[in-house]
Design an enzyme around this catalytic site. Structure first.
Site, PDB file in Angstrom:
ATOM      1  N   ASP A 728     -21.788  33.184  24.930  1.00 38.72           N
ATOM      2  CA  ASP A 728     -20.920  32.177  24.375  1.00 38.72           C
ATOM      3  C   ASP A 728     -21.278  31.004  24.768  1.00 38.72           C
ATOM      4  O   ASP A 728     -22.267  30.654  25.460  1.00 38.72           O
ATOM      5  CB  ASP A 728     -19.247  32.351  24.486  1.00 38.72           C
ATOM      6  CG  ASP A 728     -18.356  31.468  24.018  1.00 38.72           C
ATOM      7  OD1 ASP A 728     -18.861  30.898  22.839  1.00 38.72           O
ATOM      8  OD2 ASP A 728     -17.228  31.772  23.923  1.00 38.72           O
TER       9      ASP A 728
HETATM   10  C1  BGC Z   1     -16.140  29.726  21.459  1.00 39.54           C
HETATM   11  C2  BGC Z   1     -16.793  30.701  20.412  1.00 39.54           C
HETATM   12  C3  BGC Z   1     -17.493  29.942  19.534  1.00 39.54           C
HETATM   13  C4  BGC Z   1     -18.520  28.948  20.093  1.00 39.54           C
HETATM   14  C5  BGC Z   1     -19.229  28.100  19.050  1.00 39.54           C
HETATM   15  C6  BGC Z   1     -17.379  28.709  21.860  1.00 39.54           C
HETATM   16  O1  BGC Z   1     -16.504  27.484  22.622  1.00 39.54           O
HETATM   17  O2  BGC Z   1     -15.360  30.248  22.600  1.00 39.54           O
HETATM   18  O3  BGC Z   1     -15.712  31.602  19.876  1.00 39.54           O
HETATM   19  O4  BGC Z   1     -18.057  30.849  18.463  1.00 39.54           O
HETATM   20  O5  BGC Z   1     -17.803  28.067  20.887  1.00 39.54           O
HETATM   21  O6  BGC Z   1     -18.583  27.111  18.342  1.00 39.54           O
END
Ligand code: BGC
Length: 795
Positions: A728
């Site tokens: 993530d």
């Molecule tokens: C989230 C993800 C997301 C990523 C990119 C993170 O803060 O937990 O689900 O895909 O950001 O935006």
């Protein structure tokens, strides 16, 4: 594969169909719906400020959201306009706080309600027979809902509105415009007759709900989560979030808990009413080899056309292992049945799918004894239909031998269900099955912590992905030639700040780090030397999220805002999930993006989770099946590979937002396997998503991205995952541990220097990073970006 038209009319038709099909008619004993010619008064500011979806990375910039009021005006509902005008004027004078509903939210979860003048309510009551009240909540990434007014409970303003309206109206339809269950004790307190969960249904929310209210669509959605009578009834009411959360409720999540502990829900899992009635009969059952077949006949016995969901649950014998009262094992959504029309359907279920995991034996086992198959249209409305006496004597049969993995280091006790006397249930079909039909699967753990190093092919010259495409080399051959520095970069996302060797995340905009498609979440490195294109990824899951404005341009980029995950799963319709996947793939292609960061399939353990809206359900089977259908839609076109791919997320036990980064989920191995990993397992085995995103949290003390047992032993060796893992965005994981664990790419970047350092000081083997880059490039070579690069240079 059905053909889909992507023109405007068919896009809007799908958005409305998909949205309406996920809405759930929770209660309507008084048969207030659908509305006929009667005049209807609408209360609640959200008739104008209707919420279409959640905030955070799941937010989507769409061109226009149809509000409830706009939807009603375009429908057959006989709307009382004077009241609508009062609201319009008030909302104009008291605009909503933009922070709360904006992309990253503000932590506020509701808008203040319009104070109701008694004269206004009286006037409406004198002119109308029925009232609609709409209640909304905004939720999203980074913030969990709280047990307070305006979050899980009604605000004083909302309570005052309901009180005033119910004093003058007998017939009230409550519309719940939220991303998850909230407290609905107002339904009892004010004797509200009709409740419709309209959810947050994307850009066509208002049109979709109006189509149900005026009867042009017959509701057929079913709850994907249990609605409790009161919050304290949920299995994890206290200590839902915190720096360390011990999952003491174990396998008893959602209905597994309510049904096993004898707690009456307000609206059970799987429940949803229709404007017609159905008769569901089990007409045949048999076992051939190790596959159970159960045939059901669904007849529309009412007077309007409708669709029904047939749900199949199983109850298992329990001598060695405690089991939930019942578990969903299969479901089937009928076609639209005309009055009098029937649909016959045969479920085919491998018996091994009824197995439970024994930690002691490190194996999935089928205990010998009596299994009951229950058929119905909600978890609380089933009939025992088939009894299967399995096995010749007391004992068990191993269906899959694994090894103990993800064992918690902390000792804790999971809750136990109350003892109950076994009851004999009469079933129309009785089957007897020998344990000999089961073929035991033995998992082979082939993934190595340190694989063999790839060596360049002697005399092959410089090899590129074009040579792979043209059959002269493998991806491994290309990666074998890469220097440590190149490998370190390619195992990272590519962000603006990567050009600064400071590696401190400067310039970081979470979720908008792509350089090629501004405002997309991130991208991989490109290399002309190896003919590697940049591959851009965007959020997800309820549509493609791009920043609206493009730098130095007047162009605005709008995308389709689809219904939230909870509503999509509420359709219990895999064809709809597949079509949503196809449409997402189409939009990705239009913007030059290769992947959607979704679907999100964390199990909703507690409705207060700020991202409940994004996820599908409390049930892993439903989540896994809807996910697999959507992933197939994203990745496969009629010609085979669509050139786009899905990234299922967030693996795993990421159940809270407040302490999501670094919070520790303490979970038993059995609970992980049967609940929190199960949906991922189904999706991997059925649809092979090309990517999986690990979560921000720790699992039994280890960051999921650094956990070899999770990424390599379970997901790759046991399930056969062929894609690549990504972290993530900007998680706390350790770059070197991550590569060793088999987590292939660090997103959105910034850690190339950590990898290089670890290679230099010997704490990380070059072969681990090679493995990661191979996994990434095997996905990249299937993308539209690669196709485009290849065509442009080889034409
Ligand atoms: C989230 C993800 C997301 C990523 C990119 C993170 O803060 O937990 O689900 O895909 O950001 O935006």
């Amino acid at each position: 594969m059905p053909t889909i038209s992507y023109n405007k009319a068919s896009r809007l038709e799908f958005m409305r169909r998909c949205a309406a099909e996920g809405m759930v008619l929770l209660a309507d004993d008084a048969k207030n719906l659908p509305f006929g010619y009667e005049k209807v008064a609408v209360f609640g500011r959200s008739q104008i400020d209707t919420i279409k979806g959640g905030t955070g990375s799941g937010f989507v910039y769409c061109r226009h959201t149809v509000s409830l009021l706009e939807g009603l005006r375009a429908s057959r509902v006989n709307l009382y306009e004077p009241l609508a005008s009062v609201y319009e004027e008030w909302v104009k004078a008291n605009p909503k706080d933009d922070g709360a509903g904006s992309v990253w939210g503000s932590g506020e979860h509701s808008y203040p309600e319009m104070p109701l003048d008694n004269a206004v309510v009286k006037d409406a009551a004198e002119n109308c027979e029925k009232a609609i009240i709409i209640i909304s909540r905004i939720s999203g990434e980074n913030f969990d809902m709280r047990l307070k007014k305006g979050d899980h409970y009604l605000t004083d303003g909302e309570e005052a509105m309901i009180s005033a309206v119910s004093a003058c109206f007998k017939h009230i339809v409550l519309l719940v415009n939220t991303g998850a269950p909230i407290d609905l004790s107002c339904v009892d307190k004010y004797s509200i007759e009709t409740v419709l969960y309209m959810g947050q249904a994307g850009e066509q929310t208002g049109a979709a709900v109006a189509s149900i209210l005026d009867g042009s669509v017959n509701p057929s959605g079913k709850c994907t989560q249990t609605w409790a009578v009161k919050y304290e009834d949920y299995p994890s009411p206290k200590g839902f979030f915190g720096k360390e959360v011990v999952y003491r409720e174990g396998i008893y999540v959602g209905y597994r808990y309510f049904d096993s502990f004898g707690i009456q829900p307000r609206y059970p899992f799987g429940h949803g009413l229709s404007y017609t009635t159905f008769d569901i009969k089990t007409t045949a059952a048999s076992v051939e080899k190790d596959v159970l077949s159960v045939t059901v006949c669904v007849k529309n016995t009412g007077s309007v056309a409708g669709k029904e969901v047939v749900e199949l649950y199983s109850s298992s014998p329990e001598r060695l292992l405690e089991k939930p009262y019942q578990e969903l094992r299969a479901f089937h959504k009928t076609a639209l049945l005309e009055p009098g029309e029937s649909d016959e359907y045969t479920f085919r279920l491998p018996l091994s799918e009824l197995a439970s995991y024994s930690t002691e034996l490190a194996a999935y086992i089928l205990e010998h004894g009596r299994y009951i198959i229950r058929i119905g249209n909600s978890s609380r409305n089933t009939v025992p239909a088939v009894a299967i006496d399995f096995g010749s004597r007391d004992g068990y049969t191993v269906t899959r031998q694994c090894k103990n993995l993800l064992t918690p280091t902390k000792k804790f006790r999971e809750i136990k269900k109350p003892e109950s006397e076994p009851t004999f249930e009469n079933c129309a079909f009785e089957l007897s099955v020998s344990e000999k039909v089961i073929k035991k699967e033995v998992c082979k753990y082939t993934e190595k912590r340190v694989p063999e190093e790839l060596k360049p092919k002697a005399g092959a010259g410089r090899l590129t992905l074009f040579d792979v495409k043209e059959g002269r080399a493998t991806v491994e051959d290309v990666v074998a030639q890469m220097s440590d520095e190149e490998l370190s970069r390619f195992a990272n996302g590519h962000t603006e700040s990567d050009d600064v060797p400071a590696d401190d995340g400067k310039g970081l905009v979470v979720g908008a780090s792509s350089r090629t498609v501004m405002g997309a979440a991130g991208e991989t490195w490109s290399s002309d030397k190896y003919k590697m294109p940049t591959s851009v990824v965007a959020d997800g899951p309820a549509g493609v999220r791009l920043n609206l404005h493009v730098k130095d341009s007047n162009e605005l980029r709008y995308c389709s805002a689809f219904p939230i995950g909870m509503l999509l799963a509420g359709t219990w319709n895999e064809d709809i999930a597949w079509e949503m996947g196809r449409r997402i793939s189409h939009e990705l292609t239009k913007y030059g993006i290769d992947a959607i960061l979704g679907p999100g399939i964390n199990i909703v353990k507690n409705p207060l989770c700020g991202r409940s809206f994004e996820y599908f359900s409390e049930d892993p089977y439903l989540s896994g099946m809807i996910c697999a259908a959507e992933v197939t839609g994203v990745q496969k076109s009629s010609s085979g590979n669509s050139g786009t791919y899905a990234t299922i997320k967030h693996l795993a036990a990421n159940s809270q937002e407040n302490h999501r980064v670094g919070g520790n989920s303490v979970v038993s191995e059995r609970t992980m396997r049967e609940i929190y990993l199960k949906a991922f397992e189904i999706a991997v085995k059925k649809a092979q998503p090309r990517s999986i995103m690990t979560s921000y949290n720790r699992l039994n003390g280890v960051f999921t991205a650094n956990e070899f047992e999770l990424c390599s032993d379970i997901v790759r060796s046991e399930w056969g995952f062929k894609g690549f893992f990504m972290t993530d965005w900007g998680g706390l994981e350790d770059a070197a541990l991550c590569m060793s664990a088999g987590n292939d790419i660090i997103m959105a970047g910034w850690k190339a220097w950590h990898i290089k350092q670890a290679l230099d000081n010997g704490s990380l083997e070059r072969s681990c990073v090679q493995r990661s880059v191979v996994n990434i490039l095997k996905a990249v070579i299937k993308t539209n970006s690669f196709k485009k690069l290849y065509r442009s240079e080889r034409k």
